[in-house]
Design an enzyme around this catalytic site. Structure first.
Site, short mmCIF file in Angstrom:
data_model
loop_
_atom_site.label_atom_id
_atom_site.label_comp_id
_atom_site.label_asym_id
_atom_site.label_seq_id
_atom_site.Cartn_x
_atom_site.Cartn_y
_atom_site.Cartn_z
N SER A 1 0.80 -1.22 0.00
CA SER A 1 0.00 0.00 0.00
C SER A 1 0.83 1.27 0.00
O SER A 1 0.31 2.34 -0.28
CB SER A 1 -0.96 0.02 1.20
OG SER A 1 -0.24 -0.01 2.41
N ASP B 1 -2.56 8.78 7.49
CA ASP B 1 -3.58 8.01 8.20
C ASP B 1 -2.91 7.18 9.29
O ASP B 1 -1.81 7.51 9.73
CB ASP B 1 -4.41 7.16 7.23
CG ASP B 1 -3.57 6.15 6.44
OD1 ASP B 1 -2.42 5.88 6.84
OD2 ASP B 1 -4.06 5.63 5.41
N HIS C 1 0.13 5.27 6.88
CA HIS C 1 0.85 5.74 5.70
C HIS C 1 1.33 7.17 5.85
O HIS C 1 0.69 7.99 6.50
CB HIS C 1 -0.07 5.66 4.47
CG HIS C 1 -0.58 4.29 4.19
ND1 HIS C 1 -1.78 3.84 4.67
CD2 HIS C 1 -0.04 3.26 3.51
CE1 HIS C 1 -1.98 2.59 4.28
NE2 HIS C 1 -0.93 2.22 3.58
#
Length: 476
Positions: free
Chosen positions: A117, A439, A442
């Site tokens: 991600s 977040d 990340h």
């Protein structure tokens, strides 16, 4: 997640909250210059129409989030500035496509990305997966809005590959009065930290790095022309091991990402050729989820089967086999990204009873990174017609954590905005350039930009045995 605890490949939802499944980005809309403090001076546009009310499913998710706020405690005190629901105009800041064209000035015709991600740009959008980011406010600083990137804007590989005009210096006239007090000092601190840590200067960094357009995700690379400058195969929740990330259901493990590349390779043989493939950059950033979403997960038996040393050895042995497979398919210039420090990501702080970092997590990561670096040395010794470089994300992240807002996410729910990651239509923080974390897992675009530039032209203390710029010019 790699550069930052994989940042967040490990979206640990306390309850099964499904984000929207529409994989398409929202249409571009004008952004006024009075609300985001992104450091970019945008032309003033007419006030946008109010966004339509969210669908009932999103309202239900929001209601669930509100209940979680009360249950988790402390979150009610968070004050978020209003967000008008719009995204930057294409051509300003993140999301500048660069378009098609001749190979970059570096001589690198293409870049192929494999990862999780931290680098996913939408490969999970069409999957039945809990690991998605194709909804607002993700992409709030990216032209056109959310794409599937787990960031407010650029990822690290977007910056490494970018072809863009020179950056515009921050202007105090492009922000609300609340923001004017810190813009000058922020710009200076970013420069001083980047210079001291990475040997680069943000103001004087090249506006063009590899000089490539933004890469398509694998589903969007449906033709040889679309894939001509490279493809991003990264998938949130993916790992070196196939069973990593099972809690998120749909994801594309590294082994499958390699198979997807092999399928794309068939389209490219007549366009790129073997020589073009040998000049291309292969960026690989794996390993974070193998800890966050495997070894450290209570519903996995991995920790009972292997101690920390045995597990890191297992991962690196498998990793070396996978990289050799890519070599067999024609890859010759490898960028191997180490796993960043995960001890202090907002989710780890939020899970701590005393709201502190969890150094025991990094005690697992450090031996893995050391073995990956040794693997790079071994591959270089045995593959004389190829070059492997190691990007020390752990060192870079540890230095970046020395400044700005470091103990909470810009968007999230619960303590440190890290108990649950950014849900649809949550209001993010306004001053995103001062946050390390976007977040619960990340990094923000600003951090991604610093990491990308350091990897491109940093010293051997952070990129070993050479940086990406030198790798691009390397001759076997």
């Amino acid at each position: 997640m790699a550069a930052m605890a994989e940042g967040g490949r490990c979206h640990i939802y306390s309850s099964p909250i499904h984000p929207p499944t529409n994989p398409k980005t929202l249409p571009p809309s004008h952004t006024t210059d009075d609300g985001h403090c992104s450091g970019r001076k945008l032309a003033r546009a007419p006030a946008p129409h109010p966004p339509p009310p969210p669908p009932s499913s999103t309202m239900a998710a929001s209601a669930a989030a509100l209940l979680l706020l009360v249950a988790l405690g402390g979150a009610a005190a968070q004050v978020f500035p209003p967000w008008n629901g719009t995204f930057p105009v294409p051509g300003f800041g993140g999301g500048s496509s660069g378009g098609a064209g001749a190979p970059a000035a570096t001589g690198v015709p293409a870049m192929f990305v494999f990862g999780d991600s931290l680098t996913d740009n939408g490969n999970n959008n069409d999957l039945q997966s809990l690991a998605k980011a194709n909804y607002p406010p993700y992409g709030i600083d990216f032209a056109g809005g959310p794409t599937g990137r787990f960031s407010n804007g650029y990822t690290m590989v977007d910056e490494i590959g970018k072809r863009a005009p020179p950056p515009v210096a921050p202007s105090v006239h492009s922000c609300m009065p609340c923001c004017r007090c810190f813009l000058t000092s922020l710009h200076g601190s970013l420069n001083s930290v980047a210079t001291a840590v990475h040997g680069i200067n943000v103001s004087n960094s090249p506006s063009q790095l590899l000089g490539l357009p933004l890469l398509p995700s694998h589903p969007d690379a449906s033709s040889a022309d679309a894939a001509l400058h490279g493809v991003n195969f990264a998938s949130a929740a993916a790992g070196i091991l196939d069973n990593t990330g099972q809690n998120f259901v749909g994801r594309i493990p590294f082994n499958q990402q390699i198979k997807n590349f092999e399928q794309t390779l068939g389209q490219l043989r007549t366009k790129l050729g073997g020589a073009g493939m040998a000049r291309s950059i292969f960026y690989v950033g794996m390993g974070s989820n193998d800890y966050l979403n495997n070894y450290l997960m209570p519903n996995y038996n991995t920790r009972n089967e292997y101690n920390g040393d045995q597990y890191s050895t297992l991962l690196v042995q498998q990793y070396a086999k996978q990289l050799n497979t890519l070599y067999g398919l024609g890859a010759r210039r490898f960028v191997i990204a180490g796993v960043g420090s995960m001890a202090c990501i907002p989710n780890m702080r939020a899970r701590s009873p005393r709201n502190v970092c969890s150094p025991d997590v990094d005690d697992l990561i450090i031996p893995f990174n050391n073995k990956v670096k040794a693997m790079v040395n071994n591959l270089n010794a045995n593959r004389h017609d190829a070059k492997f470089i190691y990007v020390d994300n752990y060192a870079m992240i540890s230095e970046i954590l020395r400044f700005s807002v470091i103990d909470r996410g810009c968007c999230g729910i619960g303590r440190n905005r890290g108990m649950i990651t950014c849900l649809p239509f949550l209001r993010p923080c306004l001053n995103r350039n001062t946050y390390i974390f976007w977040d619960a897992f990340h990094p923000t675009e600003r951090v991604n930009v610093l990491l990308g530039r350091a990897a491109f032209n940093g010293g051997t203390d952070v990129v070993y045995p050479m940086n990406i710029q030198q790798l691009a010019a390397w001759q076997p």
